[in-house]
Design a protein around this motif. Structure first.
Motif, PDB file in Angstrom:
ATOM      1  N   GLU A  90       0.871  -1.170   0.000  1.00 52.32           N
ATOM      2  CA  GLU A  90       0.000   0.000   0.000  1.00 52.32           C
ATOM      3  C   GLU A  90       0.910   1.222   0.000  1.00 52.32           C
ATOM      4  O   GLU A  90       1.965   1.219   0.631  1.00 52.32           O
ATOM      5  CB  GLU A  90      -0.872   0.031   1.258  1.00 52.32           C
ATOM      6  N   PHE A 127       1.672   5.248   0.849  1.00 52.34           N
ATOM      7  CA  PHE A 127       1.303   6.303   1.779  1.00 52.34           C
ATOM      8  C   PHE A 127       2.178   7.522   1.508  1.00 52.34           C
ATOM      9  O   PHE A 127       3.289   7.388   1.003  1.00 52.34           O
ATOM     10  CB  PHE A 127       1.513   5.837   3.227  1.00 52.34           C
ATOM     11  N   LYS A 149      -6.450  16.866   0.856  1.00 51.60           N
ATOM     12  CA  LYS A 149      -7.908  16.941   0.987  1.00 51.60           C
ATOM     13  C   LYS A 149      -8.281  16.275   2.297  1.00 51.60           C
ATOM     14  O   LYS A 149      -7.722  15.248   2.640  1.00 51.60           O
ATOM     15  CB  LYS A 149      -8.582  16.212  -0.180  1.00 51.60           C
ATOM     16  N   VAL A 169     -10.093  14.018   5.007  1.00 57.01           N
ATOM     17  CA  VAL A 169     -10.748  12.716   4.881  1.00 57.01           C
ATOM     18  C   VAL A 169     -12.207  12.873   5.305  1.00 57.01           C
ATOM     19  O   VAL A 169     -12.579  13.830   5.961  1.00 57.01           O
ATOM     20  CB  VAL A 169     -10.076  11.636   5.755  1.00 57.01           C
ATOM     21  N   PHE A 177      -3.659   9.754  10.104  1.00 53.96           N
ATOM     22  CA  PHE A 177      -3.761  10.329   8.761  1.00 53.96           C
ATOM     23  C   PHE A 177      -4.213  11.783   8.868  1.00 53.96           C
ATOM     24  O   PHE A 177      -5.124  12.099   9.630  1.00 53.96           O
ATOM     25  CB  PHE A 177      -4.767   9.557   7.908  1.00 53.96           C
ATOM     26  N   ASN A 179      -6.153  12.926   2.668  1.00 52.48           N
ATOM     27  CA  ASN A 179      -5.834  12.043   1.560  1.00 52.48           C
ATOM     28  C   ASN A 179      -5.742  12.890   0.301  1.00 52.48           C
ATOM     29  O   ASN A 179      -6.035  14.074   0.319  1.00 52.48           O
ATOM     30  CB  ASN A 179      -6.853  10.916   1.416  1.00 52.48           C
ATOM     31  N   THR A 180      -5.293  12.269  -0.760  1.00 50.97           N
ATOM     32  CA  THR A 180      -5.138  13.042  -1.989  1.00 50.97           C
ATOM     33  C   THR A 180      -5.160  12.113  -3.183  1.00 50.97           C
ATOM     34  O   THR A 180      -5.086  10.893  -3.033  1.00 50.97           O
ATOM     35  CB  THR A 180      -3.831  13.848  -1.969  1.00 50.97           C
ATOM     36  N   ILE A 181      -5.312  12.726  -4.347  1.00 49.25           N
ATOM     37  CA  ILE A 181      -5.269  11.933  -5.580  1.00 49.25           C
ATOM     38  C   ILE A 181      -3.912  12.149  -6.219  1.00 49.25           C
ATOM     39  O   ILE A 181      -3.492  13.281  -6.436  1.00 49.25           O
ATOM     40  CB  ILE A 181      -6.407  12.366  -6.530  1.00 49.25           C
ATOM     41  N   VAL A 204      -6.015   7.119  -5.167  1.00 49.66           N
ATOM     42  CA  VAL A 204      -6.118   7.866  -3.915  1.00 49.66           C
ATOM     43  C   VAL A 204      -5.038   7.345  -2.970  1.00 49.66           C
ATOM     44  O   VAL A 204      -4.723   6.161  -2.959  1.00 49.66           O
ATOM     45  CB  VAL A 204      -7.515   7.672  -3.286  1.00 49.66           C
ATOM     46  N   ILE A 205      -4.461   8.253  -2.202  1.00 42.44           N
ATOM     47  CA  ILE A 205      -3.429   7.852  -1.259  1.00 42.44           C
ATOM     48  C   ILE A 205      -3.690   8.544   0.068  1.00 42.44           C
ATOM     49  O   ILE A 205      -4.168   9.673   0.109  1.00 42.44           O
ATOM     50  CB  ILE A 205      -2.016   8.223  -1.812  1.00 42.44           C
ATOM     51  N   MET A 206      -3.427   7.836   1.147  1.00 40.87           N
ATOM     52  CA  MET A 206      -3.616   8.413   2.476  1.00 40.87           C
ATOM     53  C   MET A 206      -2.340   9.165   2.867  1.00 40.87           C
ATOM     54  O   MET A 206      -1.231   8.716   2.587  1.00 40.87           O
ATOM     55  CB  MET A 206      -3.888   7.322   3.516  1.00 40.87           C
ATOM     56  N   SER A 258      -9.861   0.623  -8.475  1.00 38.65           N
ATOM     57  CA  SER A 258      -8.610   0.929  -7.762  1.00 38.65           C
ATOM     58  C   SER A 258      -8.871   1.605  -6.411  1.00 38.65           C
ATOM     59  O   SER A 258      -8.624   2.774  -6.224  1.00 38.65           O
ATOM     60  CB  SER A 258      -7.660   1.773  -8.617  1.00 38.65           C
ATOM     61  N   THR A 280      -8.283   2.286  -2.537  1.00 42.28           N
ATOM     62  CA  THR A 280      -7.141   2.346  -1.619  1.00 42.28           C
ATOM     63  C   THR A 280      -7.638   1.980  -0.229  1.00 42.28           C
ATOM     64  O   THR A 280      -8.592   2.570   0.261  1.00 42.28           O
ATOM     65  CB  THR A 280      -6.555   3.770  -1.590  1.00 42.28           C
ATOM     66  N   VAL A 285     -10.888   4.115   0.043  1.00 42.08           N
ATOM     67  CA  VAL A 285     -11.203   5.380  -0.610  1.00 42.08           C
ATOM     68  C   VAL A 285     -10.856   5.247  -2.080  1.00 42.08           C
ATOM     69  O   VAL A 285      -9.937   4.513  -2.436  1.00 42.08           O
ATOM     70  CB  VAL A 285     -10.426   6.563   0.020  1.00 42.08           C
ATOM     71  N   LEU A 286     -11.591   5.945  -2.926  1.00 40.48           N
ATOM     72  CA  LEU A 286     -11.290   5.852  -4.347  1.00 40.48           C
ATOM     73  C   LEU A 286     -11.573   7.184  -5.031  1.00 40.48           C
ATOM     74  O   LEU A 286     -12.231   8.062  -4.463  1.00 40.48           O
ATOM     75  CB  LEU A 286     -12.104   4.722  -4.995  1.00 40.48           C
ATOM     76  N   ASN A 287     -11.039   7.286  -6.213  1.00 40.06           N
ATOM     77  CA  ASN A 287     -11.153   8.517  -6.980  1.00 40.06           C
ATOM     78  C   ASN A 287     -12.289   8.383  -7.977  1.00 40.06           C
ATOM     79  O   ASN A 287     -12.246   7.562  -8.894  1.00 40.06           O
ATOM     80  CB  ASN A 287      -9.811   8.759  -7.700  1.00 40.06           C
ATOM     81  N   ILE A 345     -12.773  12.426  -3.992  1.00 42.65           N
ATOM     82  CA  ILE A 345     -12.414  11.257  -3.201  1.00 42.65           C
ATOM     83  C   ILE A 345     -13.668  10.740  -2.520  1.00 42.65           C
ATOM     84  O   ILE A 345     -14.382  11.472  -1.850  1.00 42.65           O
ATOM     85  CB  ILE A 345     -11.325  11.598  -2.172  1.00 42.65           C
TER      86      ILE A 345
END
Lengths: 905, 171
Positions: free
Chosen positions: A481, A483, A578, A580, A590, A593-595, A601-603, B55, B57, B69-71, B76
């Motif tokens: 995963e 991060f 952004k 959560v 955390f 999160n962001t794109i 998406v990543i935490m 996809s 996460t 979470v996903l885009n 989000i």
């Protein structure tokens, strides 16, 4: 709410903020006509708009204030009371505005008290002023307004925008004033008994004064845009950037695509757009400072101190979100400086300083951060007072406090509930201390520090990121995963491998990393996040997978430094943070999160949250680490020769004691006089076994460790030499078996540490007898060995004894002093540097000052081999500096020093 | 891709129609979804879109009901695994399930379900309260049971679906 009203509210609040600042300036420079003009214009605009919107209360009050200012413009003397009265009217105006905002109507109540006061002031001045008889100013002004409203669409050259209905162009006004020279006589007489101030209104006025405005002010030459609109724009641009990135990725895969050129252009434009939108979020820090002149002015009156406020770098820009968050801490700190930092005028004069105290605010950019300094030239922090308070609060023990540097003591003012203000004033000491300031600053990823010099002043330095919206983040992977870790918190990256310099070690199953003489507690991100249990992390051979090859993100949060162990590190990316969803907000590790560019998406990890979540663990680890660091040597590094001899348990000796490693053909070993010997360098060298009755190899080559002492050598037969390891050597179990000092954990294995001296004496029975003979000959020098490590004392004593010294031990500096008190004296002292309670540097300095011991040469024996340490040692009073385990070096130095001394004597 | 876009589009149109129809007529519109062979209905006005989750996460340390979470077109979206929410066995992550996008206090959520059916317009009068013996986990998120001709449809209360912090703490 009515659009017109809303616009009025925003604009008027801003204008009044400016008036606040300008008035304070004006008070200091009463002759500056430009400032007065500016104030006058602003108040006049407020008055005019109020009239237009039908807000009689506001209008009447603004009018009275304007009248008084009109007098000042006409050259009347500016009084303190006058400015205070105007400031109070401004406060009242703000109060009415806030109610207007809430209820969309002017509150009931009367401002007669203020109006009367203002009028009385105007009149008093009028009485003093000559030239009566001209038309009253207020009559002229409305006339001018009527005139101006005819062509209200015309653009006023000074305001650079069309005049609003009811607004008067400055030129018109100027003319009106010229015509209406002289003060008015027709002003109403003050009422004999001013109407009592409305109680609730007055109370809330004070509150609102403290809170400061909630409106953002925008520079004059700008249009007003709703903040939400900007936020929206920002979101859309972020999405545009992401889409662009995806397109670029697609086109990259196509050779010779016709899209390439237009896409490149799109890409550039997008980048510029992003930058421009980012800029709209930036505001000069001066906006956060706007309230300060007024606050300082009020404080200076309240406290009876003369205070100058200097603001440098007000144009330095930062994100408005950060700006909002920094406002209150800044105000608090300026209040603090004025209240605690600066002395009273009398004290200043007595101290030979200028009677005016100075508070300097300075802001500047430095590598993605904004630095804000708040400096005063006051008394500086009282170290003793802070120390006493810290001890009283149980933050530090008295003994520990004695060892702290001034800087360390200063930092206690950031501890929770710490206020040294003896009495609670209105200004500070209300329990909201520097700890709150620090917390607020750390919340936005900033840090705070201070410098203070007694009687010279105190400077606080705040370092905060420019923006919270876009942060640079390190993308890492753990358990497949990804991060993001904000780059701000990352100190460095360390790559570990089992055989590299940096590897993960374990103390009592707690993973640590040794990094430049520091032990860092480690957190495995995968296990920490519950993605992989520690059992899963083990591969078949039972070793931890991650410890073979992993990346450690060395992270700093405040004072805490720890390592986050991850599987791999990708890249640094600028990410748009952004928040959560509220469902996930209770997960403190955390921050958002962001794109990412690839659309996933990543935490985003919150280092503060991680530090808090593991703080219990960390403290424990730090204790272990601290214990370890006090262990055998200061940095724990000892080169050890590990080998097998006689049994399956590995054995070790400090490498420095071994002269050579040799391998002899078994046929070369002879038997003579009851023991094995070998011809070695023209002499017969006896060969010993670790355990009695162990046989030599029957054929092949026999590995031998050679120990040499004064031209006499002894060989120790071993089965197999395993390795030379550099590790911390901690004798955990002492041994009763002769020849074995004890057991230590070396490379995760219990290892017996040999007592070399034992073997040496066994071979040469006369080994020590020779020494004794020498001693009896009177040549024996008395040597005091000060070292807190029993292992080291045991190790070095035989060597020193062999060299003819009569060795006396002291396990600590304190024990050494006891020997002195007992009247003992020595020819030379050898002292360790790193010792608990009192270290070697302090000991050496004390010896050199001691009445009975000052003549004794003292040698430092330490693992700290850096040139600075050596220099520090010399300065402390050490005659020489020898690295631990440099046994020949030690003997040589001892001899040299004593010889020199003998010659001198 | 095109399939789910069409669906989303049809959802949007029907939502408009629903808004007109719902008022006063005593009728409500639901998007039917299937979870473990049970028919559920989500009130159409609550539904933003229907999409295929891609996809995702994972969010470590989150409640088990949070799938990740996903885009979704630059937003989000926090995905809720409805199977877990109902105390059922979670499906393999790779299986092609569907998600219903809803808004809750300005945030986007996606309810992951097995499949999406159609838009049903039913009379409010046919709504029954929850049977007393319904599993408490189901009862918690159910606004009632709608009697259809051939089968029963459990009406999902979106607010309650997204309010499971208390339960997580208890678990």
């Amino acid at each position: 709410m009515d659009d017109l009203l809303r616009e009025f509210l925003t604009e008027t609040t801003e204008s009044l903020d400016v008036v606040d600042v300008e008035l304070v300036k004006f008070e200091q420079e009463p002759n500056n006509a430009q400032i007065l003009d500016n104030i006058f214009r602003l108040v006049h605009t407020v008055k005019g708009t109020c009239g237009f919107l039908g807000l009689p209360r506001l209008e009447a009050l603004a009018h009275a204030a304007e009248t008084l200012m009109g007098k000042y413009r006409d050259g009347m003397g500016v009084t303190d009371g006058g400015v205070t009265a105007i400031l109070h009217s401004i406060d009242r105006l703000k109060l009415i505005l806030s109610e207007l905002e809430a209820n969309e109507a002017e509150p009931d109540g009367s401002d007669d008290d203020l109006i009367n006061q203002l009028n009385a002031l105007s009149q008093a001045e009028a009485a003093a002023a000559p030239a009566p008889g001209a038309a009253p100013a207020e009559e002229a002004a409305p006339a001018a307004e009527t005139a101006a409203s005819d062509d209200s669409a015309a653009i006023d050259p000074l305001l650079d925008r069309p005049l609003r209905p009811g607004e008067v162009s400055l030129d018109e006004l100027e003319r009106a004033f010229q015509e209406a020279e002289g003060p008015e006589l027709a002003a109403p007489a003050p009422e004999p008994t001013p109407a009592p101030v409305e109680e609730p209104a007055a109370a809330s006025a004070e509150e609102s004064e403290g809170e400061g405005g909630k409106k953002e002010s925008v520079a004059n030459q700008s249009i007003r845009v709703n903040v939400d609109t900007l936020e929206n724009l920002m979101t859309m641009v972020s999405e545009l950037v992401l889409t662009r990135n995806q397109l670029l990725e697609m086109v990259r895969r196509l050779d010779d695509s016709e899209f390439k050129v237009p896409l490149q252009r799109l890409s550039n434009v997008t980048g510029e757009l992003q930058e421009a939108v980012m800029k709209t979020r930036m505001q000069p820090i001066g906006n956060a400072w706007q309230k300060l002149p007024r606050i300082v002015r009020d404080l200076s009156r309240e406290l009876g101190k003369k205070i100058d406020l200097e603001m440098i770098g007000a144009e330095t820009e930062l994100d408005r979100q950060v700006l909002d968050l920094i406002k209150d801490p800044l105000t608090h700190m300026v209040r603090n400086s004025a209240d605690h930092g600066l002395e009273t005028t009398a004290e200043r004069v007595a101290a030979g300083k200028s009677d005016k105290g100075r508070i300097t605010l300075r802001a500047y950019h430095e590598g993605g951060h904004i630095i804000i300094e708040i400096a005063d030239d006051g008394r500086g922090l009282d170290v003793e007072k802070i120390k006493a308070k810290a001890i009283a609060n149980g933050l530090v023990s008295e003994a520990e406090a004695e060892k702290l540097t001034e800087q360390q003591i200063h930092r206690y003012i950031f501890a929770p509930g710490f206020s040294t203000a003896a009495k609670v004033t209105n200004v500070s000491g209300r329990g909201v201390g520097m700890d709150v300031v620090r917390t607020n600053i750390e919340l936005i990823g900033g840090s705070i520090d201070l410098r203070s010099t007694h009687h010279k002043g105190t400077t606080f330095t705040i370092k905060i990121p420019l923006t919270l919206a876009i942060v640079s983040a390190l993308i890492v992977e753990a358990a497949e995963e990804r991060f993001a870790i904000p780059q701000l918190a990352v100190v460095e990256l360390v790559r570990t491998k089992a055989d590299s310099d940096h590897r993960i070690e374990h103390i009592n199953n707690t993973p640590v990393l040794r990094l430049r003489n520091r032990l860092l507690p480690l957190v495995f991100l995968d296990q920490f996040l519950g993605l992989r249990s520690s059992a899963e992390a083990l591969s078949e051979d039972g070793r931890t997978v991650t410890s073979d090859e992993a990346f450690i993100v060395v992270t700093r949060v405040g004072e805490q430094i720890f390592g986050i162990v991850v599987d791999s590190v990708f890249d640094t990316e600028e990410i748009v943070v952004k928040p959560v969803a509220s469902l996930l907000r209770d997960i403190t590790v955390f921050s958002g999160n962001t794109i990412l560019g690839d659309g996933s998406v990543i935490m985003i990890m919150d280092p503060n949250g991680v530090a808090q979540a593991i703080s219990g663990e960390l403290n424990e680890m730090e204790e272990i680490v601290a214990e370890e660091q006090q262990g055998f040597t200061s940095d724990g590094e000892t080169s050890l020769l590990v080998f097998y001899a006689g049994s399956k348990e590995p054995k070790a000796v400090p490498l420095s004691l071994v002269t050579r490693l040799e391998e002899f053909d078994i046929s070369e070993i002879e038997y003579s006089n009851g023991s094995n010997v070998i011809q070695y360098r023209g002499k017969l060298m006896p060969i010993m076994h670790v355990a009695e009755g162990t046989a030599l190899r029957s054929e092949g080559r026999q590995p031998i460790l050679v120990f040499t002492e004064e031209e006499r050598s002894v060989g120790l037969a071993v089965d197999e030499i395993v390795d030379i390891v550099t590790d911390r050597l901690d004798i955990e179990l002492t041994s009763e078996v002769p020849g074995i000092l004890g057991s230590a954990v070396i490379r995760d294995k219990a290892t017996e540490v040999l007592d070399v001296a034992h073997y040496l004496t066994r071979v040469f029975a006369d080994w020590f007898r020779r020494k004794e003979a020498a001693l009896q000959a009177g040549a024996a020098k008395r040597l005091l060995l000060v070292d807190d490590s029993p292992f080291f004392r045991t190790m070095v004593t035989p060597q020193l004894a062999m060299a003819g010294y009569q060795v006396v031990h002291a396990a600590s500096v304190e024990a050494a002093w006891k020997l002195r008190d007992a009247g003992q004296t020595f020819d030379i002292i050898v002292s360790d540097i790193e010792m608990p309670v009192t270290n070697g540097f302090e000991f050496a300095a004390a010896v050199k000052k001691d009445d009975s011991w000052s003549h004794i040469p003292i040698i430092a024996l330490s693992a700290l081999g850096s040139s600075e340490a050596i220099e520090k040692g010399r300065q402390a009073g050490f005659d020489d500096y020898v690295a631990k385990y440099d046994r020949d070096g030690l003997i040589q130095v001892l001899n040299e020093i004593l010889d020199a001394k003998g010659e001198a004597a | 891709m095109s399939e789910h876009d069409t669906k989303a589009a049809s959802t949007r149109t029907s939502r408009k129609k629903a808004a007109a129809a719902v008022s006063g007529a005593g009728m409500s519109e639901y998007i039917t979804v299937v979870i473990e062979d049970q028919l559920f209905g989500i009130p159409v006005p609550r539904v933003h879109d229907v999409f295929m989750p891609q996809s995702m996460t994972r969010v470590p340390l989150s409640a088990p009901e949070v799938a990740g979470v996903l885009n979704l077109r630059g937003r989000i979206v926090t995905a809720i695994d409805m199977r877990r929410r109902l105390g059922l066995q979670s499906r393999d992550r790779t299986a092609g399930c569907m998600a219903v996008g809803v808004e809750h206090r300005g945030e986007s959520y996606g309810l992951i379900i097995d499949s999406v059916g159609e838009v049903l317009r039913v009379a409010d009068a046919d709504m029954e309260s929850n049977p007393a013996n319904l599993d408490p986990r189901w009862r918690e998120i159910s606004a009632g049971v709608q009697r259809l001709e051939s089968r029963l449809m459990i009406v999902i209360d979106v607010e309650r679906v997204l309010n499971f912090t208390g339960q997580t703490l208890a678990a």
